[in-house]
Design a protein around this motif. Sequence first.
Motif, mmCIF file in Angstrom:
data_model
loop_
_atom_site.group_PDB
_atom_site.id
_atom_site.type_symbol
_atom_site.label_atom_id
_atom_site.label_comp_id
_atom_site.label_asym_id
_atom_site.label_seq_id
_atom_site.Cartn_x
_atom_site.Cartn_y
_atom_site.Cartn_z
ATOM 1 N N ASN A 278 0.932 -1.110 -0.046
ATOM 2 C CA ASN A 278 -0.074 0.206 0.142
ATOM 3 C C ASN A 278 0.914 1.096 0.163
ATOM 4 O OD1 ASN A 278 -1.506 2.077 0.743
ATOM 5 N ND2 ASN A 278 -3.054 0.946 1.870
ATOM 6 N N ILE A 279 0.786 2.035 -1.063
ATOM 7 C CA ILE A 279 1.692 3.162 -1.446
ATOM 8 C C ILE A 279 1.684 4.307 -0.258
ATOM 9 C CG2 ILE A 279 2.292 2.495 -3.642
ATOM 10 C CD1 ILE A 279 -0.046 5.142 -3.090
ATOM 11 N N GLY A 280 0.275 4.387 0.331
ATOM 12 C CA GLY A 280 0.141 5.285 1.267
ATOM 13 C C GLY A 280 0.726 6.799 0.856
ATOM 14 N N GLY A 281 0.000 7.185 -0.053
ATOM 15 C CA GLY A 281 0.695 8.651 -0.506
ATOM 16 C C GLY A 281 0.465 9.748 0.073
ATOM 17 N N LYS A 282 1.077 10.797 -0.048
ATOM 18 C CA LYS A 282 1.035 12.017 0.436
ATOM 19 C C LYS A 282 -0.354 12.900 -0.131
ATOM 20 C CE LYS A 282 4.254 16.311 0.191
ATOM 21 N NZ LYS A 282 3.281 16.850 1.319
ATOM 22 N N GLY A 283 -0.643 13.778 0.759
ATOM 23 C CA GLY A 283 -1.648 14.769 0.269
ATOM 24 C C GLY A 283 -2.861 14.616 1.125
ATOM 25 N N GLY A 284 -3.070 13.607 1.789
ATOM 26 C CA GLY A 284 -4.226 13.262 2.768
ATOM 27 C C GLY A 284 -3.643 13.535 4.180
ATOM 28 N N ASN B 65 6.004 -5.963 -9.221
ATOM 29 C CA ASN B 65 4.988 -6.974 -9.781
ATOM 30 C C ASN B 65 4.220 -7.422 -8.557
ATOM 31 O OD1 ASN B 65 7.139 -8.144 -8.298
ATOM 32 N ND2 ASN B 65 7.770 -9.431 -10.126
ATOM 33 N N LYS B 66 4.282 -6.414 -7.263
ATOM 34 C CA LYS B 66 3.344 -7.000 -6.317
ATOM 35 C C LYS B 66 2.095 -6.332 -6.565
ATOM 36 C CE LYS B 66 6.986 -8.406 -3.612
ATOM 37 N NZ LYS B 66 6.799 -10.037 -3.041
ATOM 38 N N PRO B 67 0.974 -6.674 -6.151
ATOM 39 C CA PRO B 67 -0.232 -5.928 -6.077
ATOM 40 C C PRO B 67 -0.315 -4.646 -5.424
ATOM 41 C CG PRO B 67 -0.783 -8.388 -5.734
ATOM 42 C CD PRO B 67 0.842 -8.179 -5.506
ATOM 43 N N LEU B 68 -0.873 -3.800 -5.961
ATOM 44 C CA LEU B 68 -0.604 -2.576 -5.168
ATOM 45 C C LEU B 68 -2.153 -1.817 -4.711
ATOM 46 C CD1 LEU B 68 1.353 -0.576 -7.762
ATOM 47 C CD2 LEU B 68 2.177 -1.281 -5.585
ATOM 48 N N ILE B 69 -2.102 -1.364 -3.463
ATOM 49 C CA ILE B 69 -3.069 -0.675 -2.788
ATOM 50 C C ILE B 69 -2.910 0.840 -2.722
ATOM 51 C CG2 ILE B 69 -4.827 -0.550 -0.924
ATOM 52 C CD1 ILE B 69 -3.734 -3.472 -0.269
ATOM 53 N N ALA B 70 -3.835 1.602 -2.959
ATOM 54 C CA ALA B 70 -3.602 3.078 -3.006
ATOM 55 C C ALA B 70 -4.498 3.767 -1.934
ATOM 56 C CB ALA B 70 -3.975 3.728 -4.387
ATOM 57 N N THR B 71 -3.593 4.367 -0.859
ATOM 58 C CA THR B 71 -4.300 5.265 -0.148
ATOM 59 C C THR B 71 -3.605 6.782 -0.374
ATOM 60 O OG1 THR B 71 -4.262 3.505 1.355
ATOM 61 C CG2 THR B 71 -4.919 5.542 2.352
ATOM 62 N N GLY B 72 -4.244 7.756 0.284
ATOM 63 C CA GLY B 72 -3.720 9.329 0.186
ATOM 64 C C GLY B 72 -4.704 10.109 -0.243
ATOM 65 N N ALA B 73 -5.551 10.476 0.699
ATOM 66 C CA ALA B 73 -6.439 11.901 0.129
ATOM 67 C C ALA B 73 -7.411 11.318 -0.604
ATOM 68 C CB ALA B 73 -5.652 12.697 -0.294
ATOM 69 N N VAL B 74 -7.714 9.923 -0.342
ATOM 70 C CA VAL B 74 -8.788 9.474 -1.435
ATOM 71 C C VAL B 74 -10.349 10.018 -0.730
ATOM 72 C CG1 VAL B 74 -10.244 7.572 -2.165
ATOM 73 C CG2 VAL B 74 -7.802 7.303 -2.197
ATOM 74 N N ALA C 290 -3.312 0.646 -9.180
ATOM 75 C CA ALA C 290 -3.567 0.052 -7.845
ATOM 76 C C ALA C 290 -4.658 -0.903 -8.118
ATOM 77 C CB ALA C 290 -4.064 1.201 -6.779
ATOM 78 N N SER C 291 -4.689 -1.761 -7.346
ATOM 79 C CA SER C 291 -6.045 -2.870 -7.479
ATOM 80 C C SER C 291 -7.056 -2.309 -6.428
ATOM 81 C CB SER C 291 -5.607 -4.325 -7.090
ATOM 82 O OG SER C 291 -4.638 -4.804 -7.978
ATOM 83 N N LEU C 292 -6.643 -2.248 -5.327
ATOM 84 C CA LEU C 292 -7.584 -1.919 -4.217
ATOM 85 C C LEU C 292 -7.324 -0.442 -3.679
ATOM 86 C CD1 LEU C 292 -7.885 -4.741 -1.889
ATOM 87 C CD2 LEU C 292 -9.636 -4.098 -3.400
ATOM 88 N N VAL C 293 -8.099 0.206 -3.306
ATOM 89 C CA VAL C 293 -8.192 1.751 -2.907
ATOM 90 C C VAL C 293 -8.789 1.915 -1.707
ATOM 91 C CG1 VAL C 293 -8.582 4.004 -3.462
ATOM 92 C CG2 VAL C 293 -8.390 2.361 -5.436
ATOM 93 N N SER C 294 -7.845 2.591 -0.618
ATOM 94 C CA SER C 294 -8.521 2.716 0.541
ATOM 95 C C SER C 294 -8.456 4.134 1.129
ATOM 96 C CB SER C 294 -7.909 1.891 1.584
ATOM 97 O OG SER C 294 -6.624 2.181 1.507
ATOM 98 N N SER C 295 -9.332 4.520 1.953
ATOM 99 C CA SER C 295 -9.437 5.833 2.524
ATOM 100 C C SER C 295 -9.509 6.031 4.082
ATOM 101 C CB SER C 295 -10.660 6.649 1.951
ATOM 102 O OG SER C 295 -10.777 7.864 2.280
ATOM 103 N N ALA C 296 -8.763 6.834 4.768
ATOM 104 C CA ALA C 296 -8.894 6.848 6.302
ATOM 105 C C ALA C 296 -9.540 8.191 6.708
ATOM 106 C CB ALA C 296 -7.365 6.529 6.778
#
Length: 351
Positions: A213-219, A256-265, A279-285
Amino acid sequence: MSKEIHSHRKDEHLSLALKYWKEGRNHSEFSSALRLVPNGLPEISTEEVDLSLTLFGHQFEFPFYIEAMTGGSKMGNRINLELAEIAASQKLAMAVGSQSIALKYPELAEGFRQVRQHNPQGFIFANIGAGHSLENAQKAVEMLSADALEIHINTGQELVMKDSEGDRSFYWLENINGIAENLGVPVVVKEVGFGMSQKMFKQLSQTAVAGINIGGKGGTNFAWIERERGQTTLNLDHYGFTGPESLVEARLAKNNKPLIATGAVSSSMDILAAQLFGASLVSSAGYVLSVLKDEGSQALDELFSQWKDELVKLYTLVGARQFNDLSQVEFIYNQSLRHFLEERKDKQIIL
Ligand SMILES: Cc1cc2nc3c(=O)[nH]c(=O)nc-3n(C[C@H](O)[C@H](O)[C@H](O)COP(=O)(O)O)c2cc1C
């Protein structure tokens, strides 16, 4: 750290994260990073769209879920219960916040267990930090009968905490690999809002982790939160890569690993954009928390219904019947991402 101080810290994170979102410090990075190519003749009906996808041996009905936040304090347990009920009714996966506190003080485990009790069939991620032992990882998974484990890496956050609270030593890779090899449920390594680089993807490619899970900046920004807590004068607010930048880095690193994206979604368009970026899955906190606290659980439940409905429409717009079709969708990077790609495309990564 005493139990009370630990619980208090979790509550401070909740209230400061809410303040952060209330003050509008977040930037929606995913949907603004691309432009969709017009597709006015998609030759598809909304009824043909199926949002589900299979990952970690599980069929996720929807590609988004509630990301890790809390547990272990009165306020945290109450929030987790509300989230667990919504996750169950909406058939969404959910992650709990760090279980470190319950591993240290087992009497607090009950608060986490209730998440499973309120959502018996749902996909639940357990959550611990990267310094924990395999034994603790097993206990965290058992506590929730969890389907997978998230291991968070939060170096930026630890370093801005006071010496008495934050970690100072970050030899984590071998430990992460040991857990991933032996745990028996999929392990996802997650950043918490500073994003990931090509080097990190290469490092993680050498481990047995099942997803990243790349846990991106912005959120939610924990450098800001810890500064507000008076932990530091060190300003790391501008440190890190956004979600789209991190996903571009993943591609450049031939991840080549499955990716999850979080960060200001915070919208269905963010979810689609994150999937288009790989990303395959996307999450939001943080956004989920802010809707829950500002507008209530019914509003959050309705928001998730709305995202599902809109995502079906967005898949239709881009001509995708299912997740696998998204790789054919055309889009254009915005200017700053093009510049980023120019800067980063020829990096030699030597581990
Ligand atoms: C109040 C709060 C507490 C959090 N606690 C945890 C945690 O215990 N473990 C973890 O892995 N991530 C934790 N996170 C990080 C989120 O899971 C997520 O990676 C980060 O907030 C970025 O996503 P966002 O921009 O959607 O908030 C927390 C986030 C928030 C808002």
